[in-house]
Design an enzyme around this catalytic site. Structure first.
Site, PDB file in Angstrom:
ATOM      1  CG  HIS A  21      -0.974   0.093   2.197  1.00 31.78           C
ATOM      2  ND1 HIS A  21       0.485   0.442   2.954  1.00 31.78           N
ATOM      3  CD2 HIS A  21      -1.029  -0.801   3.532  1.00 31.78           C
ATOM      4  CE1 HIS A  21       0.404   0.081   4.327  1.00 31.78           C
ATOM      5  NE2 HIS A  21      -0.608  -0.954   4.172  1.00 31.78           N
ATOM      6  CD  GLU A  57      -3.725  -2.763   7.584  1.00 33.66           C
ATOM      7  OE1 GLU A  57      -2.944  -2.345   8.238  1.00 33.66           O
ATOM      8  OE2 GLU A  57      -2.821  -1.751   5.991  1.00 33.66           O
ATOM      9  CG  ASP A  95      -1.347  -6.360   6.093  1.00 31.29           C
ATOM     10  OD1 ASP A  95      -2.607  -6.435   6.363  1.00 31.29           O
ATOM     11  OD2 ASP A  95      -0.319  -6.737   6.962  1.00 31.29           O
ATOM     12  CG  ASP A 101       0.179  -5.197  11.786  1.00 31.07           C
ATOM     13  OD1 ASP A 101       0.933  -6.024  10.709  1.00 31.07           O
ATOM     14  OD2 ASP A 101       0.255  -4.204  11.435  1.00 31.07           O
ATOM     15  CG  HIS A 155       4.568  -7.958   8.340  1.00 32.94           C
ATOM     16  ND1 HIS A 155       3.584  -8.515   7.273  1.00 32.94           N
ATOM     17  CD2 HIS A 155       3.111  -7.064   9.555  1.00 32.94           C
ATOM     18  CE1 HIS A 155       2.203  -8.035   7.491  1.00 32.94           C
ATOM     19  NE2 HIS A 155       2.055  -7.014   8.035  1.00 32.94           N
TER      20      HIS A 155
HETATM   21 FE1  FEO Z   1      -2.036  -3.473   9.970  1.00 34.42          FE
HETATM   22 FE2  FEO Z   1       0.205  -6.358   8.484  1.00 34.42          FE
HETATM   23  O1  FEO Z   1      -1.534  -4.807   9.066  1.00 34.42           O
END
Ligand code: FEO
Length: 403
Positions: free
Chosen positions: A28, A84, A86, A165, A226
């Site tokens: 994004h 979110e 993802d 996150d 992540h």
């Molecule tokens: Fe805030 Fe990895 O989404």
């Protein structure tokens, strides 16, 4: 049955079952030259629990990794730490396929999942515990790190904290643990992630770090949504980095951002840089046409000065600068001094307009805009160098005052 993907064991009862996105280069608007991962975790408790899901196109990879450990239909609970897409993009289909008994989210998470997908899920309160039989889940709301729904989930018996996150980074790798990766790459990608995703929420991060410290949680594995999983002494390392991000103390680093039309503003940038360097400042020069907005904000994270240049084109500055400055303004970098410059032909509005934008960003202006008509002469370049010297000396004072 897809058997190409395997789960990775983290502790006796916790497995990584996420997906690796080797190809993504734009998340994004955030440039991700090293790709990313969408981490999900499987808890093999009496009540088998999945923590978060993955971006929608990667659902098969998630389910295949789960299948390498258990039949996915045995999943009893799903916890959504962050709505979110993802992390929730495949939630509806995963629910459809595995028919869990319950799905849990924070108060704001239940709202967000309904607003995204029309999903109705169970709410867990801040501080609530969920009994999984032989293990316990504890929930900690972390509102605005970085969405209202965000929460952490902790398993005391396994000493595992799932932090969605927070403490993550966009880094695709075959390795799952931070201690298997280059420390320099980890630091760079963590800085970049914080600057591009978390920076405006630093006050909430500070409170959360304090709350986690007060709770005296024993953390053996810190599992973000992540990038790599942190374990052992690396947990202290990443938490230490977050304390630095929150403080955002300026360093004697100056970032020069510019675009150029026929090379005049670039010549100015080069002479200004020489002046800055002479004062001992660490200078980073970015031609914004060749640098992504996410690189620019990463460089600003620990900078003490930002100097922005553009020629005047159609009575304004170059659109490339509008992009990076608008993006940077939204991310709210702190403790910057700055000034602007640029060449012009006849009207010369750009440098003044750029100064107004820096002022809107909260940058303390330490010099009038420096404008040079058409092509800088040798004398004009000397003036640019002196401009750099002046800002470099102001930076030195500003950093000393912060100590
Ligand atoms: Fe805030 Fe990895 O989404």
């Amino acid at each position: 049955m897809n058997t190409a993907f395997k789960a990775v064991k983290i502790t006796e009862k916790v497995y990584w079952v996420g997906a690796i996105d080797w190809a993504i280069r734009d998340f994004h608007g955030y440039s991700t030259p090293r790709g990313s991962t969408y981490n999900a975790y499987l808890i093999l408790a009496d009540k088998i629990t999945l923590v978060d899901t993955v971006k929608r196109p990667f659902m098969d990879e998630l389910l295949a990794r789960v299948s390498s450990v258990i039949d996915p239909s045995k999943i009893d609970y799903i916890v959504s730490n962050h709505s979110e897409m993802d992390h929730s993009g495949s939630l509806v289909e995963v629910i459809d396929k595995v028919s869990p008994e319950k799905v849990f989210a924070s108060k704001m998470g239940t709202k967000a999942l309904f607003q995204h997908f029309g999903l109705v899920v169970d709410e867990v309160a801040n501080g609530a515990e969920l009994d999984l039989g032989n293990l316990t889940l504890k929930f900690l709301e972390t509102r605005m790190i970085h969405w209202p729904d965000s929460m952490f989930t902790y398993i005391p018996e396994e000493k595992v904290l799932f932090s969605q996150d927070a403490f993550g980074m966009h880094l695709a790798s075959a390795e799952r643990f931070a201690d298997e990766l280059s420390p320099d790459i980890l630091r760079r990608e963590s800085d970049k992630y914080y600057a591009n995703i978390v920076l405006p929420y630093s006050p909430m991060v500070k409170k959360t770090l304090e709350k986690v410290a007060d709770m005296n949680l024993e953390i053996g594995h810190l599992c973000p949504d992540h990038g790599p999983i942190w374990r052992g002494k690396d947990i202290g390392e990443i938490i230490g980095w977050y304390s630095e991000y929150v403080a955002q103390k300026p360093r004697r680093k100056a970032v020069v951002l510019y675009d150029t039309m026929w090379g005049s503003t670039e010549k100015m940038a080069r002479a200004i840089t020489d002046g800055l360097s002479e004062t001992g400042a660490d200078v980073k020069v970015l031609d914004v046409r060749a640098s992504s907005r996410s690189e620019v904000i990463t460089e600003l994270l620990f900078a003490g000065a930002v100097i922005v240049g553009s020629p005047t084109l159609n009575q304004t500055f170059f659109p490339t600068l509008a992009d990076v400055l608008n993006y940077s303004k939204g991310l709210k970098p702190h403790n910057l001094i700055g000034a602007t410059f640029g060449s012009y032909g006849w009207s010369g509005e750009a440098a003044g307009q750029l100064q107004s934008i820096l002022e809107d960003m909260g940058v303390k202006i330490v010099s009038e805009p420096l404008k040079i008509n058409y092509v800088p002469t040798a004398e004009a370049l000397t003036e640019c160098r002196e401009f750099g010297l002046k800002i470099g000396n102001e930076l030195k004072k500003a950093v000393e005052n912060e100590r």
